[in-house]
Structure formats: C-alpha cells, structure tokens
Design an enzyme around this catalytic site. Structure first.
Site, PDB file in Angstrom:
ATOM      1  N   GLU A 149     -81.939 -48.606 -15.318  1.00 56.87           N
ATOM      2  CA  GLU A 149     -80.732 -48.102 -15.782  1.00 56.87           C
ATOM      3  C   GLU A 149     -80.376 -46.774 -14.882  1.00 56.87           C
ATOM      4  O   GLU A 149     -79.781 -45.613 -15.295  1.00 56.87           O
ATOM      5  CB  GLU A 149     -80.808 -47.878 -17.076  1.00 56.87           C
ATOM      6  CG  GLU A 149     -80.923 -49.075 -18.119  1.00 56.87           C
ATOM      7  CD  GLU A 149     -81.025 -48.453 -19.549  1.00 56.87           C
ATOM      8  OE1 GLU A 149     -80.597 -47.480 -19.969  1.00 56.87           O
ATOM      9  OE2 GLU A 149     -81.205 -49.541 -20.391  1.00 56.87           O
ATOM     10  N   ASN A 190     -84.170 -52.656 -13.405  1.00 50.85           N
ATOM     11  CA  ASN A 190     -83.845 -53.179 -14.719  1.00 50.85           C
ATOM     12  C   ASN A 190     -82.472 -52.523 -15.208  1.00 50.85           C
ATOM     13  O   ASN A 190     -82.577 -51.401 -15.292  1.00 50.85           O
ATOM     14  CB  ASN A 190     -85.013 -53.247 -15.747  1.00 50.85           C
ATOM     15  CG  ASN A 190     -84.841 -53.852 -17.124  1.00 50.85           C
ATOM     16  OD1 ASN A 190     -84.567 -54.963 -17.095  1.00 50.85           O
ATOM     17  ND2 ASN A 190     -84.894 -53.198 -18.234  1.00 50.85           N
ATOM     18  N   HIS A 226     -77.683 -57.385 -22.955  1.00 54.22           N
ATOM     19  CA  HIS A 226     -77.019 -56.886 -23.978  1.00 54.22           C
ATOM     20  C   HIS A 226     -75.503 -56.961 -23.961  1.00 54.22           C
ATOM     21  O   HIS A 226     -74.821 -56.609 -23.620  1.00 54.22           O
ATOM     22  CB  HIS A 226     -77.231 -55.438 -24.275  1.00 54.22           C
ATOM     23  CG  HIS A 226     -78.530 -54.958 -24.387  1.00 54.22           C
ATOM     24  ND1 HIS A 226     -79.577 -55.348 -25.306  1.00 54.22           N
ATOM     25  CD2 HIS A 226     -79.559 -54.070 -23.530  1.00 54.22           C
ATOM     26  CE1 HIS A 226     -80.706 -54.663 -25.095  1.00 54.22           C
ATOM     27  NE2 HIS A 226     -80.794 -54.142 -24.042  1.00 54.22           N
ATOM     28  N   GLU A 256     -83.726 -58.409 -21.964  1.00 59.67           N
ATOM     29  CA  GLU A 256     -83.487 -57.787 -23.064  1.00 59.67           C
ATOM     30  C   GLU A 256     -82.403 -58.502 -23.887  1.00 59.67           C
ATOM     31  O   GLU A 256     -81.548 -57.868 -24.536  1.00 59.67           O
ATOM     32  CB  GLU A 256     -83.068 -56.209 -22.828  1.00 59.67           C
ATOM     33  CG  GLU A 256     -84.201 -55.476 -22.263  1.00 59.67           C
ATOM     34  CD  GLU A 256     -83.852 -54.018 -22.032  1.00 59.67           C
ATOM     35  OE1 GLU A 256     -83.096 -53.404 -22.936  1.00 59.67           O
ATOM     36  OE2 GLU A 256     -84.793 -53.371 -21.345  1.00 59.67           O
ATOM     37  N   ASP A 258     -79.857 -59.959 -26.081  1.00 57.94           N
ATOM     38  CA  ASP A 258     -79.285 -59.986 -27.483  1.00 57.94           C
ATOM     39  C   ASP A 258     -77.547 -60.255 -27.546  1.00 57.94           C
ATOM     40  O   ASP A 258     -76.992 -59.488 -26.401  1.00 57.94           O
ATOM     41  CB  ASP A 258     -79.607 -58.789 -28.386  1.00 57.94           C
ATOM     42  CG  ASP A 258     -79.324 -57.315 -27.841  1.00 57.94           C
ATOM     43  OD1 ASP A 258     -78.515 -57.332 -27.240  1.00 57.94           O
ATOM     44  OD2 ASP A 258     -80.217 -56.494 -28.326  1.00 57.94           O
TER      45      ASP A 258
HETATM   46  O1  G3I Z   1     -89.916 -41.986 -32.436  1.00 62.76           O
HETATM   47  C1  G3I Z   1     -89.090 -41.418 -33.403  1.00 62.76           C
HETATM   48  C2  G3I Z   1     -89.664 -41.058 -34.875  1.00 62.76           C
HETATM   49  O2  G3I Z   1     -90.709 -40.128 -34.637  1.00 62.76           O
HETATM   50  C3  G3I Z   1     -88.579 -40.607 -35.922  1.00 62.76           C
HETATM   51  O3  G3I Z   1     -89.171 -40.763 -36.975  1.00 62.76           O
HETATM   52  C4  G3I Z   1     -87.517 -41.978 -35.791  1.00 62.76           C
HETATM   53  C5  G3I Z   1     -86.215 -41.616 -36.900  1.00 62.76           C
HETATM   54  O4  G3I Z   1     -85.278 -42.194 -36.618  1.00 62.76           O
HETATM   55  O5  G3I Z   1     -86.961 -41.966 -34.590  1.00 62.76           O
HETATM   56  C6  G3I Z   1     -87.900 -42.365 -33.545  1.00 62.76           C
HETATM   57  O6  G3I Z   1     -87.258 -42.530 -32.534  1.00 62.76           O
HETATM   58  C7  G3I Z   1     -86.295 -43.614 -32.226  1.00 62.76           C
HETATM   59  C8  G3I Z   1     -87.131 -44.656 -30.914  1.00 62.76           C
HETATM   60  O7  G3I Z   1     -86.074 -45.609 -30.720  1.00 62.76           O
HETATM   61  C9  G3I Z   1     -88.611 -45.020 -31.339  1.00 62.76           C
HETATM   62  O8  G3I Z   1     -88.741 -45.732 -32.642  1.00 62.76           O
HETATM   63  C10 G3I Z   1     -85.100 -43.292 -32.193  1.00 62.76           C
HETATM   64  O9  G3I Z   1     -84.333 -42.707 -33.083  1.00 62.76           O
HETATM   65  C11 G3I Z   1     -84.257 -44.594 -31.537  1.00 62.76           C
HETATM   66  O10 G3I Z   1     -83.024 -44.084 -31.196  1.00 62.76           O
HETATM   67  C12 G3I Z   1     -84.967 -45.335 -30.419  1.00 62.76           C
HETATM   68  O11 G3I Z   1     -84.064 -46.376 -29.909  1.00 62.76           O
HETATM   69  C13 G3I Z   1     -84.488 -46.968 -28.844  1.00 62.76           C
HETATM   70  C14 G3I Z   1     -83.482 -46.870 -27.759  1.00 62.76           C
HETATM   71  O12 G3I Z   1     -83.935 -47.843 -26.739  1.00 62.76           O
HETATM   72  C15 G3I Z   1     -83.548 -45.692 -27.279  1.00 62.76           C
HETATM   73  O13 G3I Z   1     -82.926 -45.727 -26.011  1.00 62.76           O
HETATM   74  C16 G3I Z   1     -84.596 -48.383 -29.394  1.00 62.76           C
HETATM   75  O14 G3I Z   1     -85.412 -48.618 -30.494  1.00 62.76           O
HETATM   76  C17 G3I Z   1     -84.726 -49.471 -28.321  1.00 62.76           C
HETATM   77  O15 G3I Z   1     -84.597 -50.772 -28.598  1.00 62.76           O
HETATM   78  C18 G3I Z   1     -83.917 -49.070 -27.107  1.00 62.76           C
HETATM   79  O16 G3I Z   1     -84.118 -50.111 -25.975  1.00 62.76           O
HETATM   80  C19 G3I Z   1     -83.371 -50.041 -25.001  1.00 62.76           C
HETATM   81  C20 G3I Z   1     -84.508 -50.336 -23.829  1.00 62.76           C
HETATM   82  O17 G3I Z   1     -85.340 -49.464 -23.695  1.00 62.76           O
HETATM   83  C21 G3I Z   1     -83.658 -50.171 -22.304  1.00 62.76           C
HETATM   84  N1  G3I Z   1     -82.459 -50.983 -22.442  1.00 62.76           N
HETATM   85  C22 G3I Z   1     -81.637 -50.845 -23.472  1.00 62.76           C
HETATM   86  C23 G3I Z   1     -82.144 -50.844 -24.861  1.00 62.76           C
HETATM   87  C24 G3I Z   1     -81.258 -50.496 -25.942  1.00 62.76           C
HETATM   88  O18 G3I Z   1     -80.742 -49.386 -26.124  1.00 62.76           O
END
Ligand code: G3I
Length: 420
Positions: A149, A190, A226, A256, A258
C-alpha cells in the site's frame, strides 16, 4: 447436515471434492486461499474445520500475525507467537502459506514510524527486521508482500516514514533486501483499489517499472480486491487491468478478496449481484495466464475487518455467519468448475430471477494434466449434457440439466445443483 451428508456420500468414491481449492487447481490456478483470523482459529471449532480443509483452501495468510507491530513491537524484540499460528496451521493441514507483510506504513510500531532516521539507519532497521522475519519463515512462504500500500487512492505517493527518508528509493531497496534474506520466495507489491484501472493502478505500474529499472527483483503484484457489491468492475475490465502487469513480466494474484454490501441487510437481489461480482473477479484470474491464485480476506461474515472500518457495511464473504455457503460460494464454484472441465456456456439470453447466477465460461488456460476432460462431443436430445462439476440446476439456471454419464445432478442448495 442432510445435504452435506448426501454430498459426502456421492463424493466418497472420488479422490477429489468439488471444493474451491480442488477446483481452482484443476482449473490451472495454484490455489484458492483464505486469510486466517488469529483470535478465532483456536476458539471456534466450526471456523477451524472449514479453514483447515485443504480441498477448500489450499493456502492460508495471517490476517495480522506477521505484521511489523505483531513481530517487532519493540526494537530488537521478536515475537512470532501470532505469526506462527497461521504458519503452524498451514503446515499441519498440508496447506500453503502466503506471508504478509514487511514494509507497510500501517500497523507499524511507533518506534519505527516516529523515529528520526537517515538513509543508513533506516536501512539498518529494515534489514534487521527482514533478516529476522524472513529467516524465521524461510522455506514456508510461497510469497511475501514486500511492500504494501505505497499509493494513495488518487495515485499520489503515500506519506510514510519510508517515503520521507528515501523517496521512492525505498521500493527497490526493500525488494533487494528481501531477496537477500529469502532468495526462494516470490516478492510482491500488494495494494487495494488497483482494480479500477485508474491513477492508482497507473502508479502501481510505475512501481514495477521503478523496481525493475533499478535492477531489483519483483515477482508479483497482489490485487487486494476489497470491492463493493454493484461497483465491482466487469470480468473483461479486470482482465485488462491484470494484463497491464503480466505484460511487465510479473505474476498477479487476488490477495485479499472481499466484496461488501454498502448497506445491510442484503436482500436476495443484492446477494445475487455479490455472487456475480465474485464470479467476475475469479473468472478474470482464470482468463489471464499469469494470474496464479485467489485469496479471500477471511471466508465467513462472522470474522471480517469491514464492520469496524465501515460501520453498517459488510457481509462481504462467501460463507455467512453460521458457516452456510452463500450464493457467492456457488458462483465461484461454478466458474472454477467450468474452467476445470470446459463446461458449456448457458444460453446467453437468460433473464435471471432471484438467486445467484453463474456464468460458465471456458478458461483460456489449459487445465492441469490431472483434470478430467469432457468425454463426448455428441449431444443427444433433448439438450446438452453437463460435464462433471458443472452446474446443472438451481433458480435462474437454464443451462444443461442432465449430466454426462456416470455423473448425477446433485442438489446443493436452492440456487445450485452440480454434476457429481
Ligand atoms: O491487537 C489489538 C488488541 O490488543 C486489542 O485488544 C484489540 C481491540 O480492538 O485490537 C487489536 O488490534 C486490532 C488488529 O486488527 C489486530 O486484531 C485492531 O483494532 C484492528 O483495527 C486491526 O485491524 C486489521 C487491519 O488490517 C489494520 O489495518 C484487520 O484485522 C485486518 O483485516 C486488516 O487487514 C488489512 C491488510 O493487512 C492490508 N490490506 C487491507 C486490509 C483491510 O484493512
């Protein structure tokens, strides 16, 4: 469940199932894969059962566990617990692994994102991170997303610590360092929203050019996919966009995928459109020789990043929250099955009532040598027979309803029956 039991009984004599990865491989792709949600895999048995079914998903990618903040949250302290969940699950299930991601502005710990670096010191930081992470996973990753990105949606360069310190030199630098630490994995750029073939896509082409002109290695471009129901480009448009990259000598993949509903709950018509959008994306990969696989970003609506980021939107995946296959699943299955078998096209003048439709299109890619071929060219009255795995019934279907011998038209759900 009754239908699953009946299907299992029908499939028992055969060595393969009609699940997505099996069909994808028979259609000439390397895999059909999914992201793994680290928090769910050990607590949700139904999730784990489908996730680890290699006939359904041939490759896994960690949703979060291999990101910089997960592995090296503090400088010099490496923690592989989250990343290893996916690597170990894939290994024990005989599935492949995609690795995600190394150089990314997001989920980047503050000590990197807000540090004061010059070229030498930041090079050292990236080098050390890659050395540790890529060595830890060496031999397991089909591909690494080396840079993720780097482009804004309007096509300008994304502001990040990497851009501020190096300008665009961080692109070839990252690919060169990645090659040094794992010469055998595929090295990918990516990104999302490349699918619309606009300014952002133009810039991604430029990235490939920048890296190649610098003499650095780049093997692939990942299209995150996405997308939004009803706004997804057509199969032909996607096909054209993918070919812009394969013509540069890199492979491509949907990494990825969806396709979210912009408003919920989705009605039958919206689910039908979602199914067609999924079929178009997967179909475009089948159309392009250098497109090697498709990964969905989680497979069930129970676990998706979307509601947190886009409140009120979602249900973007191929199984519902209760792990029932959605219309999108059957549409993908059908487009893969058609490519795997050379199934006939349904009549084109179809007007389609409720329920998912699938377009059966013969792939231009050769099926793998193991793929069964249609066995007859004679078409007895009263109409054509469908080949093994092809669709033979379901709401809105007006293609062949009889199967070539010895296959039987087997009910799967109200929208889909298949020759098994
Ligand atoms: O790790 C913390 C945890 O300690 C805490 O308790 C919890 C409370 O909400 O949050 C956790 O962090 C979360 C993290 O995922 C790990 O689970 C974040 O809130 C959450 O915002 C984060 O979201 C991820 C996101 O990337 C962040 O940019 C999504 O799960 C994940 O699906 C998403 O994936 C990205 C790809 O890597 C790149 N392309 C886009 C895609 C979708 O955004």
């Amino acid at each position: 469940m009754r239908v699953e039991f009946a299907l299992a009984a029908v499939l028992a004599p055969f060595t393969v199932t009609a699940q997505l990865n099996d069909l994808a491989v028979r259609a000439g792709l390397k895999y059909f894969g999914t992201a793994l949600r680290e928090g769910a895999v050990n607590s949700d048995a139904a999730y784990r059962r489908i996730l680890t079914d290699k006939s359904e998903f041939g490759q896994l990618v960690p949703e979060n566990g291999q990101k910089w903040e997960s592995i090296q949250g503090s400088r010099g302290s490496f923690n592989y617990q989250q990343g290893d969940i996916t690597a170990n699950t894939a290994r024990s299930s005989g599935q492949g692994l995609r690795c995600h991601t190394l150089v990314w502005h997001s989920q980047l710990p503050n000590w990197v994102a807000s540090g004061s670096w010059n070229r030498d010191t930041l090079t050292q930081v990236i080098d050390t991170h890659m050395a540790n992470v890529m060595t830890h996973y060496k031999g397991q990753c089909y591909a690494w997303d080396v840079v993720n990105e780097a482009i804004n949606d309007d096509g300008t360069w994304r502001n990040s610590v990497f851009l501020r310190v190096f300008g665009t030199d961080y692109l070839p630098l990252s690919f060169n360092l990645a090659k040094k630490h794992d010469p055998d994995t595929k090295l990918y750029y990516n990104d999302y929203n490349l699918e619309y073939n606009g300014a952002k896509c133009d810039r991604a082409v430029e990235i490939v050019n920048i890296v190649q002109k610098a003499g650095a290695p780049i093997d692939g471009v990942g299209f995150q996919g996405h997308l939004i129901v009803g706004s997804t480009p057509t199969r032909a448009q996607l096909n054209t966009m993918l070919r812009r990259f394969t013509s540069l000598g890199v492979e491509v993949a949907y990494t990825e995928l969806d396709i979210r509903h912009a408003s919920l709950p989705a009605n039958a018509q919206a689910n039908q459109r979602q199914a067609q959008d999924f079929a178009n994306v997967v179909g475009s990969c089948l159309d392009v020789q250098g497109c090697i696989g498709v990964t969905v970003w989680s497979f069930t609506d129970k676990y998706s990043w979307i509601p947190e980021t886009f409140p009120g939107e979602g249900d973007a995946l191929i199984y519902d929250r209760n792990f029932n296959k959605k219309a999108a699943w059957t549409a993908i299955s059908s487009v893969l099955a058609a490519a795997a078998t050379g199934a006939p096209q349904p009549p084109s003048s179809t007007s389609v009532p409720a329920g998912p439709t699938t377009t059966l299109v013969t792939s231009t890619r050769a099926p793998t040598s193991a793929a069964p071929q249609p066995t007859t060219t004679s078409i007895p009255a009263p109409g054509p027979e469908q080949v093994r795995w092809g669709q033979c019934g379901g709401q809105g279907w007006n293609g062949p309803t009889r199967c070539q011998s010895p296959y039987t038209c087997t009910y799967s759900n109200p929208w889909y029956s298949q020759c098994l």
